[in-house]
Design an enzyme around this catalytic site. Structure first.
Site, short mmCIF file in Angstrom:
data_model
loop_
_atom_site.label_atom_id
_atom_site.label_comp_id
_atom_site.label_asym_id
_atom_site.label_seq_id
_atom_site.Cartn_x
_atom_site.Cartn_y
_atom_site.Cartn_z
N LYS A 158 0.85 -1.21 0.00
CA LYS A 158 0.00 0.00 0.00
C LYS A 158 0.87 1.24 0.00
CE LYS A 158 0.89 1.20 4.50
NZ LYS A 158 1.69 2.34 4.91
N ASP A 215 -2.70 -1.90 9.95
CA ASP A 215 -2.72 -1.91 8.48
C ASP A 215 -3.18 -3.24 7.89
OD1 ASP A 215 -1.72 0.65 8.57
OD2 ASP A 215 0.29 0.13 7.86
N GLY A 254 9.63 -0.76 4.93
CA GLY A 254 9.67 0.27 3.90
C GLY A 254 8.49 1.22 3.92
P1 ATP Z 1 4.00 -0.30 7.85
O1 ATP Z 1 3.99 0.33 6.52
O2 ATP Z 1 2.79 -1.16 8.11
O3 ATP Z 1 4.32 0.61 8.97
P2 ATP Z 1 6.53 -1.38 7.07
O4 ATP Z 1 6.19 -1.73 5.65
O5 ATP Z 1 7.29 -0.12 7.31
O6 ATP Z 1 5.19 -1.37 7.89
P3 ATP Z 1 7.28 -4.09 7.53
O7 ATP Z 1 7.94 -4.58 6.28
O8 ATP Z 1 5.90 -4.53 7.81
O9 ATP Z 1 7.39 -2.51 7.67
O10 ATP Z 1 8.26 -4.52 8.72
C1 ATP Z 1 8.31 -3.89 9.95
C2 ATP Z 1 8.95 -4.84 10.96
O11 ATP Z 1 8.01 -5.86 11.24
C3 ATP Z 1 10.17 -5.56 10.43
O12 ATP Z 1 11.35 -4.86 10.73
C4 ATP Z 1 10.10 -6.90 11.13
O13 ATP Z 1 10.87 -6.88 12.31
C5 ATP Z 1 8.65 -7.09 11.52
N1 ATP Z 1 7.92 -8.15 10.77
C6 ATP Z 1 7.09 -9.05 11.30
N2 ATP Z 1 6.57 -9.85 10.36
C7 ATP Z 1 7.07 -9.47 9.19
C8 ATP Z 1 6.92 -9.93 7.87
N3 ATP Z 1 6.12 -10.95 7.55
N4 ATP Z 1 7.56 -9.28 6.90
C9 ATP Z 1 8.36 -8.22 7.20
N5 ATP Z 1 8.57 -7.78 8.45
C10 ATP Z 1 7.95 -8.38 9.45
#
Ligand code: ATP
Length: 297
Positions: A10, A137, A98
């Site tokens: 997203k 999310d 990310g």
């Molecule tokens: P958001 O946009 O929802 O804030 P994000 O995209 O910034 O999240 P994610 O890739 O979801 O970040 O990862 C955040 C943290 O969640 C990672 O550093 C990791 O420690 C943890 N995590 C738990 N499950 C997962 C998964 N299936 N894939 C990636 N990270 C995960």
């Protein structure tokens, strides 16, 4: 027998953040758009719960019970009085940490995949309920398309969109922790009156019309100053995309992925070429949205 689910990333075209509540969470007005970057989650019966992950950033993904995909399998198994004895394999394409809800996507994907594998027959409402327990999310990852999320972002209203929007995403060299970005937000706004977050009528109208110029004029992300404060080099990536003709440039969610809206697919390819040549990011992807949410392959 295995079941595979494809789940999109997203981008937040609006992320309005209120002041920290007594429980530490923030009220949000969060307009999500699902875009065509996907993780694939495959579940296969196994002796016990096990997770494997491949793809960019896989080394940063936890392979224990804290993985959102594992938590989703456990939550569904508990509701239906069974053991979560599956091997979950995640083929990652969504950048890790990310700001594109990669972990949430895997949670929604594993939930839908386990539901199909086990034949639990949970209703859509029940699945959404479990998603909301897993994280703010996660419900949107299940639903996809475009939606307004209020509360912590998990109370969703589906939004109609009048067309496809063309995007370029620039992946950064490292990740940003979402809680750290919210802490920085709290620090930056400590002495100001933070308005109650509301969805922008202009933005909702731009989405409904499918008008990229109007959308570009109305996107906003209240977490952007905090992300830039923790990761100042992102300003160079944003500048490079703007200079290349993007209609608008913003940090995606809590970052550090940056998002660039283009008028059409050709303009998006041009922005992507310039960003690749700029040396300000690790990788560049061209895609479009809205796309549908988690679905069985
Ligand atoms: P958001 O946009 O929802 O804030 P994000 O995209 O910034 O999240 P994610 O890739 O979801 O970040 O990862 C955040 C943290 O969640 C990672 O550093 C990791 O420690 C943890 N995590 C738990 N499950 C997962 C998964 N299936 N894939 C990636 N990270 C995960």
């Amino acid at each position: 027998m295995s079941v595979t689910v494809r789940v999109p990333a997203k981008v937040n075209v609006q992320l309005a953040v209120g002041a920290a509540r007594p429980d530490g969470f923030h009220d949000l007005a969060n307009v999500f758009l699902a875009v065509g970057l996907f993780d694939e989650v495959t579940v296969t019966p196994a002796a016990e719960l096990r997770i494997t992950c491949e793809g960019p950033g896989a080394a940063q993904v936890p392979l224990d019970g804290t993985n959102l995909a594992a938590r989703a399998a456990v939550a569904l198994a508990e509701r239906y009085g069974r053991t979560p004895d599956v091997h979950i394999h995640i083929a990652k394409d969504i950048p890790v940490a990310g700001g594109m809800a990669g972990g949430s996507a895997d949670g929604a994907g594993a939930l839908l995949a386990c539901d199909a594998l086990w034949g639990t027959g949970a209703s859509h409402v029940e699945l959404l309920d479990i998603c909301a327990e897993l994280g703010s999310d996660v419900p949107f990852s299940l639903v996809g398309g475009a939606a307004l999320g209020i509360g912590r972002g998990e109370k969703l209203t589906v939004l109609e969109t009048g067309g496809t929007f063309h995007w370029v995403f620039a992946m950064a060299e490292r990740g940003l922790s979402t809680p750290a970005v919210f802490r920085e937000f709290d620090r930056l706004v400590a002495d100001s009156d933070v308005p109650v977050p509301v969805a922008s009528p202009e933005l909702l109208d731009a989405l409904a019309k499918g008008d990229p110029d109007a959308l570009a004029a109305s996107v906003s992300n209240d977490l952007q100053p905090a992300a830039l404060s923790l990761f100042p080099a992102l300003a160079d990536t944003l500048d490079a995309g703007r200079a290349a003709g993007a209609l608008t440039a913003l940090v995606s969610g809590s970052g550090p992925t940056t998002a660039f809206l283009a008028r059409d697919a050709e303009a998006a390819r041009q922005v992507a070429r310039a960003l690749s040549a700029s040396g300000t990011c690790r990788a560049v992807r061209v895609t479009a949205g809205p796309v549908q949410g988690a679905r069985l392959l």
